[in-house]
Design a protein around this motif. Sequence first.
Motif, PDB file in Angstrom:
ATOM      1  N   MET A   1     -33.275 -39.233 -12.714  1.00 31.76           N
ATOM      2  CA  MET A   1     -34.387 -39.906 -12.027  1.00 31.76           C
ATOM      3  C   MET A   1     -35.251 -38.866 -11.324  1.00 31.76           C
ATOM      4  O   MET A   1     -34.736 -37.986 -10.623  1.00 31.76           O
ATOM      5  N   VAL A   2     -36.558 -38.966 -11.533  1.00 28.34           N
ATOM      6  CA  VAL A   2     -37.496 -38.025 -10.922  1.00 28.34           C
ATOM      7  C   VAL A   2     -37.636 -38.337  -9.440  1.00 28.34           C
ATOM      8  O   VAL A   2     -37.814 -39.494  -9.040  1.00 28.34           O
ATOM      9  N   THR A   3     -37.557 -37.297  -8.601  1.00 29.32           N
ATOM     10  CA  THR A   3     -37.663 -37.462  -7.158  1.00 29.32           C
ATOM     11  C   THR A   3     -38.965 -36.855  -6.645  1.00 29.32           C
ATOM     12  O   THR A   3     -39.684 -36.147  -7.377  1.00 29.32           O
ATOM     13  N   LEU A   4     -39.272 -37.117  -5.379  1.00 30.44           N
ATOM     14  CA  LEU A   4     -40.461 -36.521  -4.757  1.00 30.44           C
ATOM     15  C   LEU A   4     -40.353 -34.997  -4.728  1.00 30.44           C
ATOM     16  O   LEU A   4     -41.355 -34.288  -4.841  1.00 30.44           O
ATOM     17  N   LYS A   5     -39.113 -34.515  -4.586  1.00 30.63           N
ATOM     18  CA  LYS A   5     -38.895 -33.061  -4.577  1.00 30.63           C
ATOM     19  C   LYS A   5     -39.279 -32.451  -5.919  1.00 30.63           C
ATOM     20  O   LYS A   5     -39.880 -31.365  -5.980  1.00 30.63           O
ATOM     21  N   ASP A   6     -38.973 -33.159  -7.006  1.00 25.21           N
ATOM     22  CA  ASP A   6     -39.341 -32.676  -8.350  1.00 25.21           C
ATOM     23  C   ASP A   6     -40.850 -32.617  -8.503  1.00 25.21           C
ATOM     24  O   ASP A   6     -41.402 -31.662  -9.070  1.00 25.21           O
ATOM     25  N   ILE A   7     -41.539 -33.647  -8.025  1.00 28.28           N
ATOM     26  CA  ILE A   7     -43.001 -33.683  -8.124  1.00 28.28           C
ATOM     27  C   ILE A   7     -43.611 -32.551  -7.308  1.00 28.28           C
ATOM     28  O   ILE A   7     -44.532 -31.865  -7.753  1.00 28.28           O
ATOM     29  N   ALA A   8     -43.093 -32.363  -6.084  1.00 30.32           N
ATOM     30  CA  ALA A   8     -43.609 -31.312  -5.203  1.00 30.32           C
ATOM     31  C   ALA A   8     -43.460 -29.928  -5.838  1.00 30.32           C
ATOM     32  O   ALA A   8     -44.387 -29.116  -5.793  1.00 30.32           O
ATOM     33  N   ARG A  37     -51.082 -35.793  -9.307  1.00 28.76           N
ATOM     34  CA  ARG A  37     -51.232 -36.820 -10.344  1.00 28.76           C
ATOM     35  C   ARG A  37     -50.746 -36.311 -11.698  1.00 28.76           C
ATOM     36  O   ARG A  37     -50.100 -37.034 -12.465  1.00 28.76           O
ATOM     37  N   PHE A  38     -51.044 -35.038 -12.003  1.00 30.08           N
ATOM     38  CA  PHE A  38     -50.603 -34.452 -13.266  1.00 30.08           C
ATOM     39  C   PHE A  38     -49.079 -34.349 -13.303  1.00 30.08           C
ATOM     40  O   PHE A  38     -48.437 -34.640 -14.326  1.00 30.08           O
ATOM     41  N   ALA A  39     -48.480 -33.968 -12.166  1.00 30.35           N
ATOM     42  CA  ALA A  39     -47.022 -33.842 -12.088  1.00 30.35           C
ATOM     43  C   ALA A  39     -46.365 -35.204 -12.273  1.00 30.35           C
ATOM     44  O   ALA A  39     -45.339 -35.330 -12.960  1.00 30.35           O
ATOM     45  N   ILE A  40     -46.919 -36.227 -11.653  1.00 31.16           N
ATOM     46  CA  ILE A  40     -46.382 -37.589 -11.784  1.00 31.16           C
ATOM     47  C   ILE A  40     -46.407 -38.032 -13.247  1.00 31.16           C
ATOM     48  O   ILE A  40     -45.430 -38.587 -13.760  1.00 31.16           O
ATOM     49  N   LYS A  41     -47.522 -37.728 -13.915  1.00 31.89           N
ATOM     50  CA  LYS A  41     -47.647 -38.116 -15.326  1.00 31.89           C
ATOM     51  C   LYS A  41     -46.706 -37.315 -16.207  1.00 31.89           C
ATOM     52  O   LYS A  41     -46.044 -37.866 -17.095  1.00 31.89           O
ATOM     53  N   GLU A  42     -46.646 -36.044 -15.981  1.00 31.26           N
ATOM     54  CA  GLU A  42     -45.799 -35.157 -16.792  1.00 31.26           C
ATOM     55  C   GLU A  42     -44.314 -35.501 -16.648  1.00 31.26           C
ATOM     56  O   GLU A  42     -43.573 -35.518 -17.630  1.00 31.26           O
ATOM     57  N   LEU A  43     -43.902 -35.781 -15.431  1.00 30.20           N
ATOM     58  CA  LEU A  43     -42.485 -36.030 -15.175  1.00 30.20           C
ATOM     59  C   LEU A  43     -42.093 -37.497 -15.378  1.00 30.20           C
ATOM     60  O   LEU A  43     -40.905 -37.831 -15.392  1.00 30.20           O
ATOM     61  N   PRO A  47     -42.440 -45.126  -9.032  1.00 33.74           N
ATOM     62  CA  PRO A  47     -42.093 -45.385  -7.627  1.00 33.74           C
ATOM     63  C   PRO A  47     -41.085 -46.512  -7.495  1.00 33.74           C
ATOM     64  O   PRO A  47     -41.104 -47.474  -8.266  1.00 33.74           O
ATOM     65  N   ASN A  48     -40.191 -46.386  -6.554  1.00 33.90           N
ATOM     66  CA  ASN A  48     -39.169 -47.398  -6.302  1.00 33.90           C
ATOM     67  C   ASN A  48     -39.746 -48.464  -5.372  1.00 33.90           C
ATOM     68  O   ASN A  48     -39.697 -48.345  -4.149  1.00 33.90           O
TER      69      ASN A  48
END
Length: 325
Positions: A1-8, A37-43, A47-48
């Motif tokens: 599961m992708v986390t905020l830390k991964d996006i950051a 936004r690019f990171a969110i799309k790529e990964l 959102p939970n």
Amino acid sequence: MVTLKDIAKHANVSVCTVSRYLSSNMAVKKDTEERIRFAIKELGYVPNVVAKALKRKETSNVAVILPKINNLYYSEITSGISQTLGEHHYNLYIYEVDNLHANEDEILQLMRENMIAGIIFIGLFSDKTFKESIHNVIEWNIPVVYANRYIPYDGFPLVYPDLIKASKLGTEYLSSRGRTRMAFIHKHLPDYLLDYFIEGFREASQDQQQPMVIAIQDDMDLSKDCIPHLLQNDIDGVFVLNELSAAYLTKALIKANIRVPEDISVLSLGNSLMSQISTPELTCVDLQNRELGIRSAEIILSQIRKQEFEPVNVLEPFIVERNSA
């Protein structure tokens, strides 16, 4: 599961920046926003929503409780609700009582457990389900609307059509077409509701006599059990208080070589697609079903947002002219 830390990490920003961006609590630079936004799309981050709702102790989910959905009558109302909720970014959840196999208390507890933001109860005019148990929901501080039930105000918001006005309009319309011997035809309508239609008839005709009333039973053969009764009493205009029954009656009249509307005019209560595809197309008293849904959703949203609203909303019916009357 992708986390905020991964996006950051992917966007080369802090976790705090990502969190504030997602919650819209802070404006960020355009290039930073684009990287996030690019990171969110790529990964493929999702959102939970449930976790957010639990944290804030609120949701954007509104429930509609109705007997069944496979009915044009209910679908028109829910369409209006869905449109209004969608415009304000609220989600619609439909619960069919017939398919839940649970009692009222169990259904309402389900609403509470799922953190529903508001509940719209829809039924036919004579449907009084949830009328008493709805007070439990009010005690839970969950906004409610009791829609399409013709009852006196009892402390919770009501939205319903004016049945007396509908009857008056229908009677006046048939009279304007030269109909002098009229009948009300209904199916499973309780006496207290039938009285409203009779009152509207009297207001329009100024006739203190009881109008002819025919109750249709589920196993009734209209050709044998209804039409002869109409002919024997020289009825030249009928106001059918159920759209499906109006379509069946019109079909039976034509099959019996009775001209519609030349010999007998048929007026229907309700104006769904059914009236448009009937042969001939049904003249109707439109109860504003879609508007009823829109108004119900607006009242729920007003309650959720702590805004003022009118507790009792009565919709004005109107005539839709077609070919049956």
